[in-house]
Enzyme design. Sequence first.
Site, PDB file in Angstrom:
ATOM      1  N   SER A   1       0.878  -1.272   0.010  1.00  0.00           N
ATOM      2  CA  SER A   1       0.024   0.031  -0.023  1.00  0.00           C
ATOM      3  C   SER A   1       0.922   1.281  -0.142  1.00  0.00           C
ATOM      4  O   SER A   1       1.570   1.397  -0.928  1.00  0.00           O
ATOM      5  CB  SER A   1      -1.003  -0.055   1.125  1.00  0.00           C
ATOM      6  OG  SER A   1      -2.056   0.965   0.953  1.00  0.00           O
TER       7      SER A   1
ATOM      8  N   ASP B   1     -10.406  -5.366  -3.082  1.00  0.00           N
ATOM      9  CA  ASP B   1      -9.595  -4.398  -2.191  1.00  0.00           C
ATOM     10  C   ASP B   1     -10.467  -3.319  -2.346  1.00  0.00           C
ATOM     11  O   ASP B   1     -10.476  -2.611  -3.436  1.00  0.00           O
ATOM     12  CB  ASP B   1      -8.032  -4.522  -2.926  1.00  0.00           C
ATOM     13  CG  ASP B   1      -7.354  -3.379  -1.740  1.00  0.00           C
ATOM     14  OD1 ASP B   1      -7.906  -2.394  -1.292  1.00  0.00           O
ATOM     15  OD2 ASP B   1      -6.153  -3.452  -2.063  1.00  0.00           O
TER      16      ASP B   1
ATOM     17  N   HIS C   1      -7.267  -6.055   1.024  1.00  0.00           N
ATOM     18  CA  HIS C   1      -6.217  -4.973   1.320  1.00  0.00           C
ATOM     19  C   HIS C   1      -5.390  -5.616   2.456  1.00  0.00           C
ATOM     20  O   HIS C   1      -4.368  -5.126   2.905  1.00  0.00           O
ATOM     21  CB  HIS C   1      -6.487  -3.703   1.531  1.00  0.00           C
ATOM     22  CG  HIS C   1      -5.467  -2.913   1.238  1.00  0.00           C
ATOM     23  ND1 HIS C   1      -4.884  -2.447   0.135  1.00  0.00           N
ATOM     24  CD2 HIS C   1      -4.980  -1.668   2.067  1.00  0.00           C
ATOM     25  CE1 HIS C   1      -4.015  -1.256  -0.088  1.00  0.00           C
ATOM     26  NE2 HIS C   1      -4.103  -1.182   1.382  1.00  0.00           N
TER      27      HIS C   1
END
EC number: 3.1.2.12
Lengths: 325, 325
Positions: free
Chosen positions: A192, A269, A303
């Site tokens: 991320s 996600d 995620h």
Amino acid sequence: MLMLWKKLVVSCLASGFLRSNLKRRPNLAISSKLLFCNKSKMAGALEEKSCNKMFGGLQKVFTHESSECKCKMNFGVFIPPQAESEKCPVLYYLSGLTCTEQNFVTKAGAQRVAAELGIIIVAPDTSPRGCNIEGEEDNWDFGTGAGFYVDATTEKWKNNYRMYSYVTKELPNLVNANFPTLPDNVGIFGHSMGGHGALISALKNPGMYRSVSAFAPICNPVNCPWGDKAFSGYLGSDRETWKSYDACELVKSYSGPPLEFLIDQGKADNFYTVKQLLPENFVKACGQGRVPVVLRMQEDYDHSYYFIATFMEEHIRHHAKILKA
Amino acid sequence: MLMLWKKLVVSCLASGFLRSNLKRRPNLAISSKLLFCNKSKMAGALEEKSCNKMFGGLQKVFTHESSECKCKMNFGVFIPPQAESEKCPVLYYLSGLTCTEQNFVTKAGAQRVAAELGIIIVAPDTSPRGCNIEGEEDNWDFGTGAGFYVDATTEKWKNNYRMYSYVTKELPNLVNANFPTLPDNVGIFGHSMGGHGALISALKNPGMYRSVSAFAPICNPVNCPWGDKAFSGYLGSDRETWKSYDACELVKSYSGPPLEFLIDQGKADNFYTVKQLLPENFVKACGQGRVPVVLRMQEDYDHSYYFIATFMEEHIRHHAKILKA
């Protein structure tokens, strides 16, 4: 059944058992200081905060006074059993928003594979902490836990928020001074915000990182809300200056040694769906820059660290293939 | 490099990629309700609290009103990809002092191996919570987070603290009613207090658990400080009654179907050193009961999840060998 019982009792014979049965861990001799848990200070004023044996190696956490961030910074380091007798490649892992060094250390499941392949893995914290900057704790996506791997230029943040220089200069120097690394065999990956950090670190330092990959990276921060917020806060209102920390911008003109980007992205996600991550923009920009990239869209994955743990082994093998070639 | 780039771009082809490359995960088809994440209520009033895809299967957490504990109880369940098309063995994991269902789910690294071998893993919380019993939060080793897998008999605790009946009766009934289990192919394992829980559950229910193992279990609670405190609190001052929850006592007279105990114990485990765990007493008692046991003393390992994660794969394979025979 008594004889069976006697035959099966294997007490206090652990190291012999391990040596003969766990073929993927070739060197379990724990003989020098490196692979012992000790609380003594090391070179560069590293202070050991924790040490746990894992997969024949050691998972340690250190703290130190950072010259870049002007505060105490923590990082985790996994030392594989091979480090006892040889120098090892190093893989840096950069975590995402809200994480400390602990998320990777406890949840990613990386140590098993690193122990097999003989790779040192270093996982720093994601921002300076406790710097007494007004508002540093007000947001989960800005300030504490959200350093974004840039060197801040705005007045309020520029003294401490220097995560780019921390992860690409100060930390590698410390790591190379204290552990048996192969300083020319270095890779970087992350998740991320940390995926963004990995991509830009590789692209801004041609030759420094031989391998690079990312889990659900923020690929195009100049075009997403997280990037807008962070870059305007840390870098100011001139959007032109933001481009030097944007992977899509950087890759278009990359001309260093070959890099092959591996990116995994979950299709379930939420942050992908709301266009915070924009991996397709990176694939397109790689095309313009003629840089190879593999983007794998993973059905039903989200995620979280469940997603990261699932594909961690393949990422480490991707790095090892290059770093150990 | 343009051609290389084009060749390497693999976008939106994840499931095909997985099917052809990850040979150890034979069935990744996600076609029925079971392997979707949904928040609907299931049979027996199970309510899904979280659902994350992991290693081709799903890691879920459920909550439900427990009839034994008279409060809401959480448990984690990993559903391997094989459960889509066939019934699977079930392995129960009991956690240690202070843990919730989350510790195993996030830190143990079990899902990878369970996904490969097609085993459902169920990991409950370690005690009732929020029952408004005076003093339930005062100690880390008694009350909340410390159910000790006994059915309390003392006035104050007997209404809620029924973890023995919860994990050996209520939870298996719920699990068998809601998931595609093979109810005759069941194993149990655990850590520390949960290792004690696993050993006594297997010994008190001959034939119910075909396989059993433990990480650093409390083997002889009637002879250690943790057991003293917990058993006097939950069971009262008559030490004779404590013996029905003591693995060393139970194994001496075990006469059910064959069980082979596998125990890993770190030699650098502080709780081992101060004689809270006493695995040697269990090995001795197994000898008296003529029950086979393997105790592996692991050099330099401590009591943490780093230790558990290291040996998790070997434990699951130990169970699978028996459960899938």
